[in-house]
Design a protein around this motif. Sequence first.
Motif, PDB file in Angstrom:
ATOM      1  N   ASP A  56       0.825  -1.210   0.000  1.00 55.92           N
ATOM      2  CA  ASP A  56       0.000   0.000   0.000  1.00 55.92           C
ATOM      3  C   ASP A  56       0.860   1.261   0.000  1.00 55.92           C
ATOM      4  O   ASP A  56       0.519   2.268  -0.641  1.00 55.92           O
ATOM      5  CB  ASP A  56      -0.919   0.014   1.224  1.00 55.92           C
ATOM      6  N   GLN A  60       1.303   4.323  -2.776  1.00 60.82           N
ATOM      7  CA  GLN A  60       1.154   5.727  -2.395  1.00 60.82           C
ATOM      8  C   GLN A  60       2.422   6.524  -2.678  1.00 60.82           C
ATOM      9  O   GLN A  60       2.358   7.692  -3.057  1.00 60.82           O
ATOM     10  CB  GLN A  60       0.776   5.816  -0.921  1.00 60.82           C
ATOM     11  N   PRO A 199      -3.278  12.130   0.289  1.00 62.81           N
ATOM     12  CA  PRO A 199      -2.805  11.925   1.665  1.00 62.81           C
ATOM     13  C   PRO A 199      -2.098  10.592   1.818  1.00 62.81           C
ATOM     14  O   PRO A 199      -2.314   9.656   1.037  1.00 62.81           O
ATOM     15  CB  PRO A 199      -4.099  11.945   2.485  1.00 62.81           C
ATOM     16  N   LEU A 201      -1.893   7.318   3.778  1.00 60.40           N
ATOM     17  CA  LEU A 201      -2.732   6.489   4.639  1.00 60.40           C
ATOM     18  C   LEU A 201      -1.931   5.276   5.090  1.00 60.40           C
ATOM     19  O   LEU A 201      -1.509   4.462   4.261  1.00 60.40           O
ATOM     20  CB  LEU A 201      -3.990   6.042   3.882  1.00 60.40           C
ATOM     21  N   LEU A 202      -1.721   5.170   6.377  1.00 59.25           N
ATOM     22  CA  LEU A 202      -0.953   4.044   6.899  1.00 59.25           C
ATOM     23  C   LEU A 202      -1.771   2.762   6.806  1.00 59.25           C
ATOM     24  O   LEU A 202      -2.938   2.740   7.187  1.00 59.25           O
ATOM     25  CB  LEU A 202      -0.560   4.308   8.351  1.00 59.25           C
ATOM     26  N   THR A 204      -3.258  -0.946   7.666  1.00 62.41           N
ATOM     27  CA  THR A 204      -3.634  -1.568   8.945  1.00 62.41           C
ATOM     28  C   THR A 204      -3.515  -3.080   8.912  1.00 62.41           C
ATOM     29  O   THR A 204      -3.747  -3.739   9.926  1.00 62.41           O
ATOM     30  CB  THR A 204      -5.081  -1.199   9.301  1.00 62.41           C
ATOM     31  N   GLU A 234      -6.800   7.936  18.024  1.00 66.06           N
ATOM     32  CA  GLU A 234      -7.950   7.143  17.614  1.00 66.06           C
ATOM     33  C   GLU A 234      -9.108   7.314  18.596  1.00 66.06           C
ATOM     34  O   GLU A 234     -10.256   7.473  18.194  1.00 66.06           O
ATOM     35  CB  GLU A 234      -7.556   5.671  17.523  1.00 66.06           C
TER      36      GLU A 234
END
Length: 251
Positions: A56, A60, A199, A201-202, A204, A234
Amino acid sequence: TLYSALPALLESNPFSGAGEPSAGQDLATVPEGVRPTLAVYQAALELTRHCQLHPDLVSQTFGYLFFFSNASLFNTLMEKGSAGPFFQWWRAVRIRSNLDLVLDWLTALGLGDIAGEFFRKLSATANLLCTPRSCLCKATWPRLRAEYPALSPAQLHHLLRHYQLGLGRAPPPAWSPPPEERELAATGDIFESFSEHPPLLLPTQGFRLRPGEPPAPELLPPLCRLRRRLWELEQGGLPANQRAMAMEGGP
């Protein structure tokens, strides 16, 4: 490095060098104007593989590189086109060919979808300028707006207003925007913003961990602090009742 390599895609002649590049091909055989940009992409890809970066984040990372490349090239083209030879058919063919070489090479590496998405603005501009002059002169503003939706009214108007039809030839009246778009076309920003990048996005899930190799002791404290901080952020975005339940279980 990428910023200094990109202008050659607009200025070099791809028909004076070697043949088309392909995945795994020695960059020394690639046309000279394309070579520096592809070298940056290739080095970045090799680095992500060496570091075993999450898929991912690989996507990115290249999305951002392509976003920057598109915005930089497009803005340079819009800035120089009004005063130089860029807004005419023969120059646009070179730009389109250089861009096709880059996109084909990236497609062979499995990055074609990402590149196609982020190079859409530059591709649309090259396609418009590559249109044969006789066909482009017959086009109308509504038709061009429909065929090139990636271009804003101000960007399309700038391209058409400075397109070089030949000595003494004025733009056709059909290229003029209608009254409802005239002000936007005349006053809108023609440049792409570098601040509107996608952006980060880390991910998961889908991590790759090496069994039997715990992290170094000095890495544990900052990892714990980072985990605690992410957990606090969070919880801050949850409703009060969910935050209360989460606090009972701890991070």
